[in-house]
Scaffold this active site. Structure first.
Site, PDB file in Angstrom:
ATOM      1  N   SER A   2       0.790  -1.233   0.000  1.00 49.13           N
ATOM      2  CA  SER A   2       0.000   0.000   0.000  1.00 49.13           C
ATOM      3  C   SER A   2       0.823   1.284   0.000  1.00 49.13           C
ATOM      4  O   SER A   2       0.248   2.368  -0.168  1.00 49.13           O
ATOM      5  CB  SER A   2      -0.945   0.006   1.196  1.00 49.13           C
ATOM      6  OG  SER A   2      -1.975  -0.911   0.974  1.00 49.13           O
ATOM      7  N   LYS A  31       0.313   3.444  -2.897  1.00 49.64           N
ATOM      8  CA  LYS A  31      -0.861   4.308  -3.013  1.00 49.64           C
ATOM      9  C   LYS A  31      -0.466   5.788  -2.992  1.00 49.64           C
ATOM     10  O   LYS A  31      -1.159   6.640  -3.532  1.00 49.64           O
ATOM     11  CB  LYS A  31      -1.865   3.983  -1.900  1.00 49.64           C
ATOM     12  CG  LYS A  31      -2.476   2.586  -2.086  1.00 49.64           C
ATOM     13  CD  LYS A  31      -3.282   2.095  -0.899  1.00 49.64           C
ATOM     14  CE  LYS A  31      -3.814   0.683  -1.171  1.00 49.64           C
ATOM     15  NZ  LYS A  31      -4.438   0.051  -0.001  1.00 49.64           N
ATOM     16  N   TYR A  53      -4.123  -2.249 -10.005  1.00 53.16           N
ATOM     17  CA  TYR A  53      -3.986  -2.174  -8.548  1.00 53.16           C
ATOM     18  C   TYR A  53      -3.056  -3.265  -7.995  1.00 53.16           C
ATOM     19  O   TYR A  53      -2.159  -2.989  -7.192  1.00 53.16           O
ATOM     20  CB  TYR A  53      -5.376  -2.254  -7.897  1.00 53.16           C
ATOM     21  CG  TYR A  53      -5.320  -2.310  -6.396  1.00 53.16           C
ATOM     22  CD1 TYR A  53      -5.044  -1.166  -5.650  1.00 53.16           C
ATOM     23  CD2 TYR A  53      -5.508  -3.521  -5.722  1.00 53.16           C
ATOM     24  CE1 TYR A  53      -4.954  -1.225  -4.269  1.00 53.16           C
ATOM     25  CE2 TYR A  53      -5.423  -3.581  -4.338  1.00 53.16           C
ATOM     26  CZ  TYR A  53      -5.148  -2.436  -3.621  1.00 53.16           C
ATOM     27  OH  TYR A  53      -5.048  -2.498  -2.262  1.00 53.16           O
ATOM     28  N   TYR A 102      -4.361   3.665   8.189  1.00 49.30           N
ATOM     29  CA  TYR A 102      -5.723   3.137   8.394  1.00 49.30           C
ATOM     30  C   TYR A 102      -6.219   3.477   9.795  1.00 49.30           C
ATOM     31  O   TYR A 102      -6.037   4.603  10.260  1.00 49.30           O
ATOM     32  CB  TYR A 102      -5.755   1.610   8.152  1.00 49.30           C
ATOM     33  CG  TYR A 102      -4.973   1.235   6.929  1.00 49.30           C
ATOM     34  CD1 TYR A 102      -5.422   1.657   5.681  1.00 49.30           C
ATOM     35  CD2 TYR A 102      -3.780   0.536   7.000  1.00 49.30           C
ATOM     36  CE1 TYR A 102      -4.702   1.362   4.532  1.00 49.30           C
ATOM     37  CE2 TYR A 102      -3.057   0.233   5.850  1.00 49.30           C
ATOM     38  CZ  TYR A 102      -3.522   0.650   4.637  1.00 49.30           C
ATOM     39  OH  TYR A 102      -2.820   0.365   3.522  1.00 49.30           O
ATOM     40  N   VAL A 134       1.221  -3.814   3.744  1.00 48.68           N
ATOM     41  CA  VAL A 134       1.205  -5.118   4.420  1.00 48.68           C
ATOM     42  C   VAL A 134       2.438  -5.982   4.129  1.00 48.68           C
ATOM     43  O   VAL A 134       2.574  -7.066   4.692  1.00 48.68           O
ATOM     44  CB  VAL A 134      -0.074  -5.952   4.157  1.00 48.68           C
ATOM     45  CG1 VAL A 134      -1.280  -5.357   4.839  1.00 48.68           C
ATOM     46  CG2 VAL A 134      -0.310  -6.155   2.678  1.00 48.68           C
TER      47      VAL A 134
HETATM   48  N1  GLN Z   1      -2.435  -5.400  -1.809  1.00 53.81           N
HETATM   49  C1  GLN Z   1      -2.956  -5.289  -0.471  1.00 53.81           C
HETATM   50  C2  GLN Z   1      -4.448  -5.490  -0.484  1.00 53.81           C
HETATM   51  O1  GLN Z   1      -5.078  -5.017  -1.389  1.00 53.81           O
HETATM   52  C3  GLN Z   1      -2.597  -3.938   0.067  1.00 53.81           C
HETATM   53  C4  GLN Z   1      -3.043  -3.747   1.479  1.00 53.81           C
HETATM   54  C5  GLN Z   1      -2.067  -3.010   2.335  1.00 53.81           C
HETATM   55  O2  GLN Z   1      -0.868  -2.945   2.059  1.00 53.81           O
HETATM   56  N2  GLN Z   1      -2.547  -2.510   3.441  1.00 53.81           N
HETATM   57  O3  GLN Z   1      -5.014  -6.118   0.357  1.00 53.81           O
END
Ligand code: GLN
Length: 309
Positions: free
Chosen positions: A64, A67, A191, A243, A261
């Site tokens: 993420s 992003k 994505y 988050y 993650v």
């Molecule tokens: N690719 C992961 C997902 O879509 C990204 C989530 C994350 O890094 N928090 O679940």
């Protein structure tokens, strides 16, 4: 002058006995295989120094954190109009939560939860085939990091495509509200590939420099965004980058940051440095456990904070 290398070495030494804390993201099979006992930390300063410690040269899945780079691209494409598609408020719920989407008619709370990032992938996709949009992002991140060795890990992308049922649910839900212009498979193709960007701490710290230096990378002279846009992206990272752990990260670390993650965190000390921490074990809300501890130690020892000294 602060001895940043000594600070990094000290943090590393203190954390060594704790390596392996947290739990690797096992809902993406390819990430479940990563050895949790790894730890890297790198700092790129606006005056051109790079310091590193531990596994700072080991590539990992940035997930993420991508992003932030996609948000930057999307803002470059459609400007402030982007905010008709996605909000700017912290969600207070999990990164892959679907509950708010129905109440808010398919408009995700912010660009950093999965739903928001998927809407942003749709924006970056417009006018392109998925392969071209992925290529555009890869070129952009290589340009930011000033390093052509940045790659996309196809195995991770495939692993997530095969198991990303929630992301398919989020995307289909938004498509039903008219907040995706392209086929769900195409949007998620973009994505999943952005999430599969593979970088090490040094590359990631360098890639974040534009956010620490008023929108331009001082190491390369590359101008990326205006100073105002860099400030605003930092504001979103501070309020939404972790988050439902964003408040806690601001409280303990006091710097804008974005987690993934894969166990990475990119943090920004405006006017001073960009920082990348990595350790694969995650806490309950899906942020790197030791990565956050390392950044808390770093902020305390350097005095870096956006909230005063
Ligand atoms: N690719 C992961 C997902 O879509 C990204 C989530 C994350 O890094 N928090 O679940």
């Amino acid at each position: 002058m602060m001895d940043l290398q000594a600070i990094l070495d000290g943090i590393h030494a203190e954390l060594l006995p704790r390596l392996g804390e947290g739990k690797v993201a096992d809902y993406i099979p390819e990430l479940a295989k990563v050895d949790p006992r790894q730890f890297g930390l790198a700092i790129a300063t606006v005056d051109g120094q790079v310091h590193r410690v531990g596994d700072a040269e080991a590539p990992f899945s940035i997930q993420s954190i991508s992003k932030v780079f996609m948000l930057t691209l999307a803002l470059g494409k459609v400007g402030e109009q982007l905010w008709t598609r996605v909000g700017r408020e912290p969600s207070g719920s999990a990164f892959n939560s679907i509950v708010q989407l129905e109440h808010e008619s398919g408009i995700p709370r912010n660009p950093f939860i999965n739903a928001g990032a998927i809407a942003i992938s749709d924006v970056v996709l417009s006018g392109h085939a998925p392969r071209e949009a992925i290529g555009e992002l890869l070129r952009f991140v290589r340009y930011l990091a000033d390093d052509d060795a940045v790659t996309i890990d196809e195995k991770v992308a495939r692993s997530e495509t095969q198991t990303g049922f929630r992301n398919f649910a989020l995307a289909n839900f938004m498509r039903s509200y008219g907040n995706l212009d392209h086929p769900v498979e195409h949007v998620l193709g973009v994505y999943f590939h952005q999430c599969a960007l593979s970088m090490n701490c040094i590359q990631l710290a360098k890639a974040g420099l534009y956010l620490a230096a008023r929108g331009s990378n001082p190491a390369t002279g590359h101008s990326v965004v205006s100073p105002k846009r860099a400030r605003r992206i930092n504001a979103l990272m501070l309020t939404c980058g972790h988050y439902d752990g964003s408040g806690d990260f601001a409280y303990h670390v006091g710097l804008p940051g974005k987690s993934g993650v894969g166990g990475g965190i990119m943090a920004v000390a405006p006017g001073i440095a960009s920082i990348a921490a990595w350790s694969p074990g995650l806490n309950k809300v899906g942020n790197s456990q030791l990565g956050a501890v390392a950044l808390e130690m770093l902020a305390a020892r350097t005095g870096w904070s956006v909230f005063g000294d």
